[in-house]
Design a protein around this motif. Structure first.
Motif, PDB file in Angstrom:
ATOM      1  N   LYS A 245       0.804  -1.222   0.000  1.00 44.13           N
ATOM      2  CA  LYS A 245       0.000   0.000   0.000  1.00 44.13           C
ATOM      3  C   LYS A 245       0.834   1.267   0.000  1.00 44.13           C
ATOM      4  O   LYS A 245       0.450   2.278  -0.568  1.00 44.13           O
TER       5      LYS A 245
ATOM      6  N   GLU B 219      -8.224   7.637   3.059  1.00 48.77           N
ATOM      7  CA  GLU B 219      -7.877   7.353   1.675  1.00 48.77           C
ATOM      8  C   GLU B 219      -8.692   6.170   1.158  1.00 48.77           C
ATOM      9  O   GLU B 219      -9.102   5.301   1.902  1.00 48.77           O
TER      10      GLU B 219
ATOM     11  N   ILE C 226       1.471   2.540  -3.398  1.00 49.01           N
ATOM     12  CA  ILE C 226       0.355   3.227  -4.056  1.00 49.01           C
ATOM     13  C   ILE C 226       0.215   4.614  -3.458  1.00 49.01           C
ATOM     14  O   ILE C 226      -0.011   5.591  -4.156  1.00 49.01           O
ATOM     15  N   ARG C 227       0.373   4.681  -2.148  1.00 46.98           N
ATOM     16  CA  ARG C 227       0.275   5.965  -1.490  1.00 46.98           C
ATOM     17  C   ARG C 227       1.298   6.930  -2.065  1.00 46.98           C
ATOM     18  O   ARG C 227       1.025   8.086  -2.322  1.00 46.98           O
TER      19      ARG C 227
ATOM     20  N   VAL D 121      -8.687   3.192  -1.860  1.00 50.40           N
ATOM     21  CA  VAL D 121      -7.922   2.552  -2.923  1.00 50.40           C
ATOM     22  C   VAL D 121      -8.920   1.984  -3.929  1.00 50.40           C
ATOM     23  O   VAL D 121      -9.809   1.225  -3.574  1.00 50.40           O
TER      24      VAL D 121
ATOM     25  N   GLY E 132       0.321   7.550  -5.780  1.00 45.83           N
ATOM     26  CA  GLY E 132      -1.052   7.983  -5.992  1.00 45.83           C
ATOM     27  C   GLY E 132      -1.768   7.119  -6.993  1.00 45.83           C
ATOM     28  O   GLY E 132      -2.919   6.786  -6.825  1.00 45.83           O
TER      29      GLY E 132
ATOM     30  N   ASN F  18      -2.622  10.049   5.753  1.00 51.34           N
ATOM     31  CA  ASN F  18      -3.402   9.154   4.899  1.00 51.34           C
ATOM     32  C   ASN F  18      -4.843   9.599   4.788  1.00 51.34           C
ATOM     33  O   ASN F  18      -5.744   8.783   4.688  1.00 51.34           O
TER      34      ASN F  18
ATOM     35  N   ALA G 174      -9.341   2.412   4.521  1.00 48.41           N
ATOM     36  CA  ALA G 174      -8.287   1.433   4.312  1.00 48.41           C
ATOM     37  C   ALA G 174      -7.740   0.946   5.649  1.00 48.41           C
ATOM     38  O   ALA G 174      -7.348   1.736   6.486  1.00 48.41           O
ATOM     39  N   ASP G 175      -7.764  -0.298   5.799  1.00 53.82           N
ATOM     40  CA  ASP G 175      -7.297  -0.915   7.033  1.00 53.82           C
ATOM     41  C   ASP G 175      -5.785  -0.717   7.143  1.00 53.82           C
ATOM     42  O   ASP G 175      -5.026  -1.207   6.329  1.00 53.82           O
TER      43      ASP G 175
ATOM     44  N   GLU H 154     -11.808   0.050  -1.942  1.00 51.44           N
ATOM     45  CA  GLU H 154     -11.485  -0.188  -0.536  1.00 51.44           C
ATOM     46  C   GLU H 154     -11.468   1.151   0.158  1.00 51.44           C
ATOM     47  O   GLU H 154     -10.589   1.967  -0.068  1.00 51.44           O
TER      48      GLU H 154
ATOM     49  N   GLN I 191       8.470  10.107  -1.599  1.00 53.61           N
ATOM     50  CA  GLN I 191       7.937  11.407  -1.951  1.00 53.61           C
ATOM     51  C   GLN I 191       8.611  11.971  -3.189  1.00 53.61           C
ATOM     52  O   GLN I 191       7.964  12.585  -4.012  1.00 53.61           O
TER      53      GLN I 191
ATOM     54  N   ILE J 190       0.476  12.096   2.770  1.00 51.52           N
ATOM     55  CA  ILE J 190       1.232  10.879   3.015  1.00 51.52           C
ATOM     56  C   ILE J 190       1.345  10.615   4.507  1.00 51.52           C
ATOM     57  O   ILE J 190       1.405   9.476   4.949  1.00 51.52           O
TER      58      ILE J 190
ATOM     59  N   LYS K 178      -5.280  14.038  -3.687  1.00 50.73           N
ATOM     60  CA  LYS K 178      -4.217  13.190  -3.181  1.00 50.73           C
ATOM     61  C   LYS K 178      -4.185  13.222  -1.667  1.00 50.73           C
ATOM     62  O   LYS K 178      -4.071  14.285  -1.075  1.00 50.73           O
TER      63      LYS K 178
ATOM     64  N   ASN L  34      -4.954   5.700  -5.346  1.00 50.58           N
ATOM     65  CA  ASN L  34      -5.459   6.174  -4.074  1.00 50.58           C
ATOM     66  C   ASN L  34      -5.507   7.691  -4.074  1.00 50.58           C
ATOM     67  O   ASN L  34      -5.685   8.312  -3.046  1.00 50.58           O
ATOM     68  N   ASN L  35      -5.344   8.289  -5.230  1.00 51.48           N
ATOM     69  CA  ASN L  35      -5.378   9.741  -5.273  1.00 51.48           C
ATOM     70  C   ASN L  35      -6.735  10.237  -5.760  1.00 51.48           C
ATOM     71  O   ASN L  35      -6.844  11.299  -6.333  1.00 51.48           O
TER      72      ASN L  35
END
Lengths: 455, 732
Positions: free
Chosen positions: A192, B187, A195-196, B189, A199, B179, B206-207, B203, A273, B176, B173, B230-231
């Motif tokens: 994950k 966020e 993806i974070r 997904v 994005g 989240n 998000a867990d 999702e 980042q 970070i 977005k 996830n954005n």
């Protein structure tokens, strides 16, 4: 260019028997009447990559390849043929010649690649991105993926077989995720955080790893040294690089968290980042940023456009496909000029009366055909003697083959010095070098070869 | 063909398809109840959709947008405080006077709905929805053009009637560190097909403990390319086909629109319903789901991202006109401002409000009829109507509802919610993130008026739980001991201080009006860098997943083995009962049932049954070899019919032979010397055929020496069989 090229030419692959034998190592297997290795070497020459190490498994095979290469590429390329033990894997082969690598970047190519993607383009992308590794990805060829074609076609129709699953960033420059080997058929698990960081990640299963990689030499050597158990580039080295590409260097601990500007909320030490923001930054700034931070590397991809041809000769099915394509749809690869009938008939060959050679065929020098023969979509090698009333369809006939009257050959591969006696019928067969097919025998989907004296 | 439609926006979307004669008017279902508790305690007294957003009730934004987007018929579903919503609709001119608006609004009331799913089931029951409709919640602010999305949806529907829903999504977005998006939402997904825009995976919430996103292999098989993103933010604007309502009715467990409905459709591949997404790029859409989004959206409105849904354009009821001045300052016409009061950028001051000397207001919204004294500092706050703030108060990043009275010198720290008519005494400091209301925090019993289905079920901590009732027992609260000790002590706060969950304090900052405090960010940053280190070590664990998988595999086979031994045992027990006299037919039935419940092969039955027969023989025979042979022969003779029932094919006969062999080698070695003697007997009784025996012998030919013991033992018999076979052939 400061690039060294390593061509992994394999040895005498079991998979390709009976086509490959002691006398004909895989690298010298003829594709449209020239060794498959020549396709890679010509391509390298076209990209002006001339410092080449060809790694061959087995001493005897290396000698044969060396003899061929030194005569064929004399004064054209700087080819050094190195023998390594058999079955040490692709990574093992690289490890064995690791000491010979001196250039900044190393291009690793599989010797069985038949493509028109210029390695120079991959190398340039590699340099431009300052990447640790750049992999060439191709669309899965139209004629069906070569790996899977041999494994029965019943599930092929339903869903396309996947060779790799890759995750790319939005610009399709960076390789973020790769799954290969047996895991391909499992559910896809994506970390994950990745993806974070980006994005948006594109997951593709319609791309094929073409076994052409550009590596940064130091990175490659480090990995080969550290991970002694790694045997395969595709299954181990590349996934390892992709997995660990974004990890921050050990120096980026607490010390660097305080940014110079003071109020920045974005930590400067995380390369995740950097990656996510690279679209905002100018490319050059991005590069500098990452290069200066050190300790990390980036994995990039070069995606060949769909129109490019890319195929690996790693199965008998692939061998047939490639031969057909090189004289057919992808005829620009063969390096020959085709006649108006879209075929190549060497002037020294002799054709009997009422013998037709269809389009997408190749007939090499010194071959003779009797009367009323018909050849369709096939390649016939040098100095073959073919009788009358012979039909050859979708097949590859190598050199010095004798085919007597009334033979029918369809979808088969006939190796050097084979003799087909009268009215033999072959369908989807492979006939090993020197074999004699008895008169009037019929074979279907068989692999015929002389008993090899093995213990 | 009368192209003349009723209004500008309406005509654009509605008059698209002239040849479609059966076209029904575009309808919308507006849920005037969010079915959550996030706006408690305010929502105890007023429904969320009527809460003022930049001095206009939220539902006005939604309705105005629907009207401008060409919706012709809107059904407002009211649940909690239904009366208030209906009154408002009448007052604002949506209902009642016909033809006053381009859109007809009908209120649908229900009091037992506890979720969006229930609401849609009620709508289905009414039978008022005939065509595609827009499903939206009454707290959504948008200015997007529905035309494109609707057209896309309709085109898709024509090609594929299974495309039942189009979700509107928007780029956003998430941070970070936290989240979450700037709207304070967690966020999401999503996996989207880049070509068709089909939603393949969703999702939300998000867990965090789950580090991986797992995409089913079948999804990838049918979609060679997909985008994991996830954005994106879910705008909660859905264009639905009428089937959606019946789907909700068919599936009573669908409550939450996303968690149940969307996920349900995506997982269910039997019906094959598909959901598509529509990404908006330039227009605005956001749902007010929590206090942070209230803050964010308010600022967006003030900065005119939502144009034309802005205070000076949106007309509502009897409100006086508001004018936009420089620097994003909105002022109503009769505001009384002291000369030395400073109204900073991006602020709104409502009608009839007076602001005293030396006040500083920045990034704040002040409602109507407020009375603000001297030297008051208001920063980043939302002051609703008729609020009295006495001299020297300080309010930052808080929400102050109607009729609140702040005594002189009171300080409201960031993140506070002061609900209706709360009184704060002189010089009282309301600590950060407190929620104060005149009504007590409800206990479990009286909480059903606005029950949130999903939140209470999923046990997420940011909604006040009903269990922790500590301070609610003290009606008049001044009970911050520290406060009393520290200062005046005479006055406190009139109202109940609502308790947060124990963990709530930590989580409160996530969705509060107040910006995320710096120390929190630093904390997160540290955590992130730690994570980074973890990330590094991920490589060391890189084999972990595969190792785990292998474990799983071996577990599976272990389980299978286990299953088989259990099955064998049960068959033996059943057989024991047969010995006591159960009829053979019943026995077969029972064994077949066992086989099915263990999902084993027919051949397994043969093996297990043979095992049982032999065991019984062994039990019967006490000691000597001769005796054992005899009892075995007897048992086989007795049960040969039963065994034959399971030895229909050579495979099953082989299984018996292999079982026999296994028994001889392992647990019942007593049989091993007798193997060659029992084998002809099995043959005689036609339990195993000569084919099976010969094949067995053949298979063993290449086996290890140890495996061949029994073949050798019965070599003579096998030889005899072979010769007999040859003779047979010769005879032929």
């Amino acid at each position: 260019m400061d690039f060294q090229v390593v061509v992994l030419a394999g040895g005498t692959s079991e998979k390709l028997s009976p086509l490959v034998s002691k006398d004909v190592p895989k690298a010298l297997l003829p594709v449209a009447n020239r060794p498959v290795l020549s396709y890679v070497l010509d391509l390298l020459e076209a990209s002006d990559l001339k410092d080449i190490i060809v790694v061959v498994e087995g001493q005897e095979a290396a000698r044969l390849v060396g003899a061929w290469a030194s005569s064929a590429y004399l004064d054209r390329l700087l080819v050094e043929v190195v023998a390594v033990p058999e079955d040490i894997g692709t990574a093992g082969a690289l490890r064995a010649i690791s000491k010979r690598l001196t250039a900044n970047d190393v291009l690793v190519i599989s010797g069985d690649l038949v493509t028109d993607v210029l390695p120079g383009a991959v190398a340039a992308t590699h340099r431009r991105n300052g990447a640790a590794v750049t992999a060439l990805l191709c669309s899965v060829p139209i004629s069906g993926p070569s790996d899977a074609a041999s494994s029965g076609g019943k599930d092929k129709a339903k869903k396309p077989t996947r060779l790799n699953i890759v995750g790319l960033d939005i610009t399709r420059q960076f390789l973020l995720h790769i799954v290969s080997g047996t895991d391909v058929e499992k559910d896809v698990r994506v970390y994950k955080r990745k993806i974070r960081a980006v994005g948006e990640m594109e997951i593709r299963s319609d791309l094929m790893d073409a076994h052409l990689y550009a590596f940064k030499r130091t990175t490659l050597q480090n990995i080969l040294e550290e991970k002694e158990s790694y045997r395969s580039i595709r299954l181990e080295v590349l996934p390892y690089l992709v997995r660990s590409q974004l990890k921050s260097s050990s120096s980026g601990g607490e010390g660097t968290t305080v940014d110079e500007t003071g109020d920045a909320t974005v930590p400067s030490n995380s390369h995740l980042q950097c990656l996510s923001q690279h679209r905002i930054l100018a490319p050059s700034a991005f590069k500098k940023d990452l290069l200066s931070s050190g300790g990390t590397y980036r994995c990039c991809v070069y995606i060949a456009t769909k129109s490019k041809y890319c195929h690996r000769l790693n199965s008998i099915q692939a061998y047939c496909d490639i031969n057909r394509d090189v004289v057919g749809d992808a005829s620009h690869l063969s390096g020959y000029s085709f006649s108006a009938q879209n075929n190549i008939i060497h002037p020294t060959s002799v054709l009997g009366s009422k013998t037709t050679i269809g389009p997408q065929c190749m007939l090499a020098e010194g071959s003779q055909l009797g009367d009323k023969c018909s050849v369709k979509r096939s390649v016939i090698g040098r100095h073959c003697r073919i009788g009358s009333n012979v039909k050859i369809v979708n097949s590859v006939v190598m050199n010095h083959v004798v085919i007597e009257d009334g033979c029918h050959i369809q979808g088969s591969v006939i190796c050097n010095n084979v003799q087909l006696q009268e009215r033999a019928v072959l369908k989807d067969c492979q006939v090993g070098a020197g074999y004699i097919v008895t008169a009037s025998s019929e074979h279907k989907a068989e692999s015929l070869s002389k008993k090899v004296e093995r213990f | 063909m009368s192209k003349k439609s009723r209004g500008g926006g309406g005509g654009a979307a509605a008059g698209e398809d002239p040849e479609d004669l059966s076209r029904s008017p575009l309808q919308a279902v507006l849920l005037a109840d969010s079915f959550t508790l996030k706006f408690r305690p305010i929502t105890l007294e007023r429904p969320k959709v009527l809460l003022p957003l930049v001095n206009v009730p939220m539902i006005e934004y939604t309705l105005s947008w629907l009207e401008s987007a060409g919706v012709e018929e809107c059904f407002v579903f009211c649940c909690a405080h239904a009366q208030q919503v209906k009154e408002h609709l009448g007052k604002a001119g949506w209902t009642g006077k016909p033809a006053a608006r381009e859109m007809t609004v009908t209120a649908v009331e229900s009091h037992d709905a506890i979720s969006a799913g229930d609401a849609l089931r009620v709508m289905y029951g009414r039978g008022v929805i005939h065509g595609d409709f827009v499903l939206i919640s009454g707290d959504t602010i948008s200015n997007m053009n529905l035309k494109d999305a609707l057209q896309e949806h309709k085109d898709r529907r024509k090609k594929d009637p299974l495309a039942v829903m189009t979700m509107v999504i928007k780029h956003s977005k998430p941070s970070i560190l936290t989240n979450q998006t700037r709207l304070g939402n967690d966020e999401i997904v999503m996996a989207i097909d880049p070509e068709t825009k089909e939603l393949l995976y969703y999702e939300d919430r998000a867990d965090v403990s789950n580090l991986y996103v797992t995409i089913d292999k079948d999804i990838l098989a049918s979609n060679p390319t997909l985008q994991l993103r996830n954005n994106m933010e879910d705008c909660y604007i859905d264009i639905c086909s009428p089937e959606v309502l019946s789907l909700f009715t068919d599936n009573f467990d669908y409550q939450h629109l996303r968690r149940h409905f969307v996920k349900g459709l995506l997982v269910d591949d039997i019906m094959g319903y598909k959901i598509y997404t529509h990404e908006i790029r330039s227009s605005y859409a956001a749902r007010i789901d929590n206090f942070r989004s209230y803050d964010t959206v308010s600022k967006d409105i003030i900065q005119r991202w939502t144009y034309p849904m802005v205070p000076d354009v949106l007309s509502f009821g009897d409100r006086q006109e508001i004018k936009l001045h420089r620097q994003g300052i909105y002022k109503a016409s009769d505001v009384t401002l002291s000369h030395c009061a400073q109204i900073g950028a991006n602020s709104v001051v409502g009608n009839g409000t007076s602001v005293g000397e030396n006040c500083k207001v920045s990034n704040s919204v002040i409602g109507q009829g407020c009375n603000i004294g001297k030297n008051v500092l208001i920063h980043g706050s939302y002051i609703w109507d008729n609020v009295t703030i006495e001299d020297g108060c300080k309010v930052s990043n808080s929400l102050v509802c109607d009729g609140v009275h702040l005594g002189a010198g009171a300080i409201v720290e960031p993140g506070c919610i002061l609900s209706f008519k709360v009184e704060v005494g002189k010089n009282v400091v309301v600590p950060a993130y407190s929620k104060v209301a005149l009504l007590p925090q409800p206990s479990n019993e009286d909480s059903d008026e606005e029950l949130e289905y999903a939140d209470t079920n999923s046990g997420v901590t940011d909604s006040p739980p009903f269990s922790s009732m500590r301070s609610a027992d003290h009606p008049t609260v001044s009970d911050d001991d520290d406060l009393e000790a520290s200062e005046t002590g005479t006055c406190g706060v009139v109202g109940y201080v609502w308790e947060n969950v124990d963990a709530g304090i930590q989580e409160e900052w996530r969705q509060s009006i107040a910006p995320i405090p710096k120390d929190k960010l630093e904390e997160l940053q540290h955590a992130a860098s730690f994570d980074d280190d973890d990330d590094g070590s991920e490589d060391d664990f890189k084999n972990r997943p595969t190792v785990l998988d292998q474990d799983d595999d071996s577990d599976v086979s272990a389980v299978e083995d286990d299953d088989y031994s259990k099955f064998e045992k049960e068959v033996e027990e059943t057989f024991q009962r047969a010995l006591d006299g159960i009829h053979q037919d019943n026995l077969i039935l029972e064994i077949n049932a066992l086989r099915l419940s263990y999902s084993l092969q027919h051949a397994d039955c043969a093996g297990a049954l043979f095992h049982s027969v032999m065991r019984s023989a062994l039990v019967a025979a006490q000691s000597t070899n001769g005796n054992l042979l005899k009892t075995t022969a007897e048992a086989l003779g007795k049960w040969k019919d039963l065994l034959r029932n399971y030895t229909k094919s050579v495979d099953e006969e082989m299984e018996i032979l292999l079982k026999f062999e296994e028994m001889c080698q392992e647990n019942t070695k007593e049989f091993s010397p007798l193997f060659s003697k029992i084998l002809p007997y099995l043959y005689d009784k036609e339990v195993v055929s000569e084919d099976a025996i010969l094949r067995w012998a053949e298979e063993k030919e290449n086996a290890d020496e140890s495996d061949k013991v029994f073949v050798k033992q019965s070599e003579a018999f096998i030889q005899w069989l072979k010769e007999a076979e040859e003779e047979d052939e010769e005879e032929e």
